[in-house]
Design a protein around this motif. Structure first.
Motif, mmCIF file in Angstrom:
data_model
loop_
_atom_site.group_PDB
_atom_site.id
_atom_site.type_symbol
_atom_site.label_atom_id
_atom_site.label_comp_id
_atom_site.label_asym_id
_atom_site.label_seq_id
_atom_site.Cartn_x
_atom_site.Cartn_y
_atom_site.Cartn_z
ATOM 1 N N VAL A 74 -3.154 0.333 -3.822
ATOM 2 C CA VAL A 74 -3.050 -0.841 -3.100
ATOM 3 C C VAL A 74 -2.709 -2.000 -3.999
ATOM 4 C CG1 VAL A 74 -4.116 -2.573 -1.774
ATOM 5 C CG2 VAL A 74 -5.360 -0.275 -1.651
ATOM 6 N N PHE A 82 -4.591 9.298 -4.720
ATOM 7 C CA PHE A 82 -5.115 8.986 -2.787
ATOM 8 C C PHE A 82 -3.888 7.925 -2.043
ATOM 9 C CE2 PHE A 82 -8.455 11.733 -4.245
ATOM 10 C CZ PHE A 82 -8.498 12.530 -3.917
ATOM 11 N N GLU A 83 -3.877 7.021 -3.190
ATOM 12 C CA GLU A 83 -3.848 5.998 -1.859
ATOM 13 C C GLU A 83 -4.134 4.403 -3.645
ATOM 14 O OE1 GLU A 83 -6.107 3.814 0.718
ATOM 15 O OE2 GLU A 83 -4.913 1.768 0.913
ATOM 16 N N ARG A 109 0.880 -1.353 -0.249
ATOM 17 C CA ARG A 109 0.061 -0.259 0.006
ATOM 18 C C ARG A 109 0.504 1.276 0.267
ATOM 19 N NH1 ARG A 109 -1.442 -1.058 5.207
ATOM 20 N NH2 ARG A 109 -3.080 -2.073 4.854
ATOM 21 N N PRO A 138 -13.339 11.964 -8.495
ATOM 22 C CA PRO A 138 -12.789 11.109 -8.359
ATOM 23 C C PRO A 138 -13.681 8.900 -8.808
ATOM 24 C CG PRO A 138 -14.361 12.053 -7.537
ATOM 25 C CD PRO A 138 -14.312 12.354 -8.220
ATOM 26 N N TYR A 139 -12.519 8.290 -8.882
ATOM 27 C CA TYR A 139 -13.055 7.426 -8.908
ATOM 28 C C TYR A 139 -12.330 6.399 -8.877
ATOM 29 C CZ TYR A 139 -15.696 9.655 -12.267
ATOM 30 O OH TYR A 139 -16.425 10.874 -13.156
ATOM 31 N N LEU A 140 -12.161 4.957 -8.833
ATOM 32 C CA LEU A 140 -11.389 4.134 -8.333
ATOM 33 C C LEU A 140 -11.241 3.364 -9.884
ATOM 34 C CD1 LEU A 140 -10.605 1.581 -6.793
ATOM 35 C CD2 LEU A 140 -12.698 1.283 -6.222
ATOM 36 N N PHE A 185 -7.032 4.328 -5.896
ATOM 37 C CA PHE A 185 -8.130 6.149 -5.472
ATOM 38 C C PHE A 185 -7.489 7.103 -6.379
ATOM 39 C CE2 PHE A 185 -7.867 1.509 -2.991
ATOM 40 C CZ PHE A 185 -9.225 1.516 -3.122
ATOM 41 N N CYS A 186 -8.293 7.525 -6.917
ATOM 42 C CA CYS A 186 -7.916 8.632 -7.366
ATOM 43 C C CYS A 186 -8.509 9.916 -8.022
ATOM 44 C CB CYS A 186 -6.549 8.347 -8.511
ATOM 45 S SG CYS A 186 -7.431 7.568 -10.212
ATOM 46 N N ALA A 204 -5.740 -1.228 -6.736
ATOM 47 C CA ALA A 204 -7.152 -0.335 -7.320
ATOM 48 C C ALA A 204 -5.599 0.726 -6.709
ATOM 49 C CB ALA A 204 -7.222 -0.852 -5.494
ATOM 50 N N LEU A 240 -9.104 -0.105 -10.864
ATOM 51 C CA LEU A 240 -8.375 -1.573 -11.662
ATOM 52 C C LEU A 240 -7.987 -1.737 -12.198
ATOM 53 C CD1 LEU A 240 -11.996 -3.276 -9.510
ATOM 54 C CD2 LEU A 240 -10.344 -2.108 -8.157
ATOM 55 N N LEU A 296 0.681 5.879 -0.436
ATOM 56 C CA LEU A 296 -0.552 6.687 0.536
ATOM 57 C C LEU A 296 -0.295 8.069 -0.246
ATOM 58 C CD1 LEU A 296 -1.568 6.110 4.050
ATOM 59 C CD2 LEU A 296 -2.684 5.477 1.818
#
Lengths: 252, 252
Positions: free
Chosen positions: B111, B108-109, B3, B47-49, B28-29, B26, B51, B5
């Motif tokens: 993973v 943002f993150e 992970r 903002p979307y995820l 997050f952005c 994944a 994959l 950040l």
DNA sequence: TTTTAGATCTCGTTG
DNA sequence: CAACGAGGTCTAAAA
């Protein structure tokens, strides 16, 4: 964006229930589960990513494929509970009655993320092609006059209904990609319906390509075929529109 | 599970390129982007995820719907680059040529998660129903004898081909849910093909339900309909199988 | 709610 | 690789 790491079952359940309407929840975990409804499936225990969306969608993704392993669509009711010390996520849907139940053995991380809700506007769809053809019916056949779009018949909706230069009805079925035999049978049905209702009709299939068996049936039923290149068509018509716009400006 | 950040663009790109084959990524952005290929779409910045799967799948999920906003299917080549200080994720697919390009303004993150690759075995599919009916053809019509399954004709594959007690061919089309008019037209085609090839044939549609217009066409074409309840059927046949197994044991 | 048909359908299977 | 058909299709639009 909220984030909790390695939460206890109670903590995880509370987090999910509190936030499930507030944003996209992503659960990185080890779980197994079941789907029961229109069909039935069992998800073997393993590491998966669970997505819970504010609209009720529930998706369980593995490391492969574009489609989730199990899911419930928008409108489902999702709830987390703790049963016998384990975190259980239940998703219920009515009409049709369907359920996804996930037994979550271990949670690595849960993320709450306020994802966007924008929808994407698609271009190059069948509807776009129909619109272009309506404005430029000569692409289908010289002298064609469009009578209607999405014309209802007893056999379904006709993409384009037109009259040829002799006043005979022309039924046009449009496919944006490769037309298969289903498309041909569809067209045949429409032509039969129009012939029955209005006397006489011809059918023309407009598509980027056609399968061999579809072509076979096309000949058998005496239907026409017009090959289009959707992308080039879009460009050409875009240019034409620009040109026309210019002309109008000049006339003004 | 790895992970990071709030990574810088270079760090994020390196992370994605290093790990994109190692597990599910994944992101997050906040991003915007485009899809070009069979059709075209633009994703407004938000903002979307995202994959990224080891099999090449790329999905961009928002807060609604079960389907991604934009995506590329398995087999795509995904790569992260930094262009003018911004992180850009490019996904390319050949045949058909399609691309998804995402300009990621803020991360943002990220993973990395070694998600499972298990596939899910579905029960209650049309194939399951066909199998049951083949073992219990009396459900369709008393005295029926099954001749073949998935029998090829020039019009396509027949679910079940059978002979009735008078030796007449019966074409059976099975739908696990509500049969619509397409199912009726499909059956009609198969019956025509069998009649043409073997003399005479009747058609029977077997489904859980039927739409009103499908029923209309069914009568028009003189085709039969048998209503089944897939779930009850499955239970009944499961019991029957158990009973038969017991009988066999006794006989042995 | 039901029906209809498209979809960047996706996915598996078969020739 | 093309073609065919199912799918827990999903989704939007119309009646």
């Amino acid at each position: 964006m909220l984030r909790i790491l390695e939460p206890e079952p109670r903590e995880a359940a509370a987090f999910i229930n509190t936030n499930r309407k507030r944003g996209l929840i992503a659960v990185f975990c080890i779980c197994g589960g079941t789907y029961r409804g229109r069909a039935a499936a069992d998800l073997p225990t393993g590491p998966y990513l669970i997505l819970i969306k504010p609209d009720g969608s529930l998706l369980v993704h593995g490391s492969e494929k574009a489609t989730p392993l199990v899911w419930n669509p928008p409108g489902s009711s999702n709830m987390a509970v703790v049963e016998g010390g384990t975190l259980v996520l239940k998703s219920l849907r009515t009409r049709p009655s369907e359920s996804v139940v996930l037994k979550i053995e271990r949670v690595f991380e849960i993320v709450l993320f306020d994802a966007g809700s924008s929808s994407v506007r698609l271009r190059g769809t069948e509807k776009d092609i129909v619109d272009m053809l309506v404005k430029n019916p000569d692409i289908i056949e010289p002298g064609l006059k469009v009578v209607g779009v999405e014309v209802p018949t007893e056999a379904g909706h006709i993409d384009i209904l037109a009259l040829d230069k002799n006043g005979e009805y022309i039924v046009v079925e449009v496919k944006r990609d490769v037309a298969d035999h289903e498309a041909v049978f569809q067209l045949r049905r429409y032509v039969e319906a129009v012939a029955k209702a209005r006397g006489r009709a011809r059918g023309i299939l407009v598509a980027a390509d056609i399968t061999s068996s579809a072509f076979h049936y096309l000949r058998e039923y005496n239907l026409g075929f017009v090959k289009i290149r959707p992308r080039e068509l879009a460009e050409k018509l875009l240019n034409k529109t620009e040109f026309e716009d210019t002309s109008i400006d000049v006339e003004k």
